[in-house]
Design a protein around this motif. Structure first.
Motif, PDB file in Angstrom:
ATOM      1  N   GLU A  26      -4.749   3.898 -19.773  1.00  0.00           N
ATOM      2  CA  GLU A  26      -4.423   3.741 -18.122  1.00  0.00           C
ATOM      3  C   GLU A  26      -5.637   3.335 -17.612  1.00  0.00           C
ATOM      4  N   ASN A  30      -5.466   0.526 -14.848  1.00  0.00           N
ATOM      5  CA  ASN A  30      -6.882   0.717 -13.880  1.00  0.00           C
ATOM      6  C   ASN A  30      -7.734   0.001 -13.552  1.00  0.00           C
ATOM      7  N   TYR A  74      -3.122  -2.175  -7.048  1.00  0.00           N
ATOM      8  CA  TYR A  74      -2.552  -1.323  -8.268  1.00  0.00           C
ATOM      9  C   TYR A  74      -2.871  -0.238  -8.955  1.00  0.00           C
ATOM     10  N   ARG A  75      -2.478   0.965  -8.598  1.00  0.00           N
ATOM     11  CA  ARG A  75      -3.015   1.667  -9.642  1.00  0.00           C
ATOM     12  C   ARG A  75      -1.954   2.760  -9.813  1.00  0.00           C
ATOM     13  N   LEU A  76      -2.530   2.896 -11.142  1.00  0.00           N
ATOM     14  CA  LEU A  76      -1.107   3.377 -12.748  1.00  0.00           C
ATOM     15  C   LEU A  76      -1.564   4.658 -12.948  1.00  0.00           C
ATOM     16  N   TYR A  94       3.218   3.004 -11.358  1.00  0.00           N
ATOM     17  CA  TYR A  94       2.085   2.666 -10.260  1.00  0.00           C
ATOM     18  C   TYR A  94       2.816   2.070  -8.795  1.00  0.00           C
ATOM     19  N   TRP A  96       1.617  -0.257  -6.076  1.00  0.00           N
ATOM     20  CA  TRP A  96       1.174  -1.870  -5.683  1.00  0.00           C
ATOM     21  C   TRP A  96       1.794  -2.160  -4.593  1.00  0.00           C
ATOM     22  N   ARG A 105       7.050   1.139  -6.279  1.00  0.00           N
ATOM     23  CA  ARG A 105       6.493   1.597  -7.193  1.00  0.00           C
ATOM     24  C   ARG A 105       7.011   1.418  -8.246  1.00  0.00           C
ATOM     25  N   TYR A 139      -0.967   7.121  -4.649  1.00  0.00           N
ATOM     26  CA  TYR A 139      -2.024   6.755  -5.274  1.00  0.00           C
ATOM     27  C   TYR A 139      -2.907   6.218  -4.845  1.00  0.00           C
TER      28      TYR A 139
END
Length: 158
Positions: A26, A30, A74-76, A94, A96, A105, A139
């Motif tokens: 992860e 990220n 992008y966030r995961l 994630y 974005w 999502r 996120y």
């Protein structure tokens, strides 16, 4: 890194080492650093990502650069689903947005197989995208690794 180098934790995985491997993956993704991420995979790694097949570390780098040029901000978050020996299964989501500002999502599952040095040989990902409003985002941490105190998927009800 060469294929002969080690990437701990190594299989066979325990619950603790599988959790560690998932968080390391992860954090790597990220970073949005394709070269850094690619070093977690064997030189001959094989992927299925949605309907695309990716063979080899160089193709992984090209794939990730293309991905992150389209999937902006992008966030995961990944979560361990199951593990056994040299295999780990995760679920993930994630967030974005595209270049028009539409947020998404993306939800998915991955199956991973590692070699004895702890490098991923195979990655099979199934992913679905859900358009969301910007106000529905969950996120919101700064770019990079998810903060240790940020809720995971289960805590967020995802």
């Amino acid at each position: 890194m060469t294929d002969a180098e080690s990437r701990p934790p190594l299989p066979p995985f325990t619950r603790e080492t599988a959790l560690q491997k998932v968080r390391m993956a992860e954090d790597g993704w990220n970073s949005r650093d394709a070269e850094r991420v690619s070093r977690a995979y064997t030189v001959e790694t094989r992927w299925r990502n949605r309907a695309e097949f990716v063979d080899g570390r160089d193709a992984v780098i090209a794939f990730l650069r293309r991905k992150w040029s389209r999937e902006l901000d992008y966030r995961l978050i990944k979560e361990l689903w199951a593990f056994d020996g040299a295999r780990i299964a995760v679920r993930f989501a994630y967030e974005w947005h595209d270049d028009s500002g539409q947020w998404y999502r993306s939800y998915g599952n991955e199956n991973w197989l590692f070699d004895e040095q702890g490098l991923m040989q195979h990655r099979h990902a199934s992913i679905n995208d859900l358009p969301i409003a910007e106000s529905a985002r969950l996120y919101r941490w700064p770019a990079g690794a998810r903060p240790a105190d940020h809720p995971g998927l289960s805590e967020l009800g995802l």
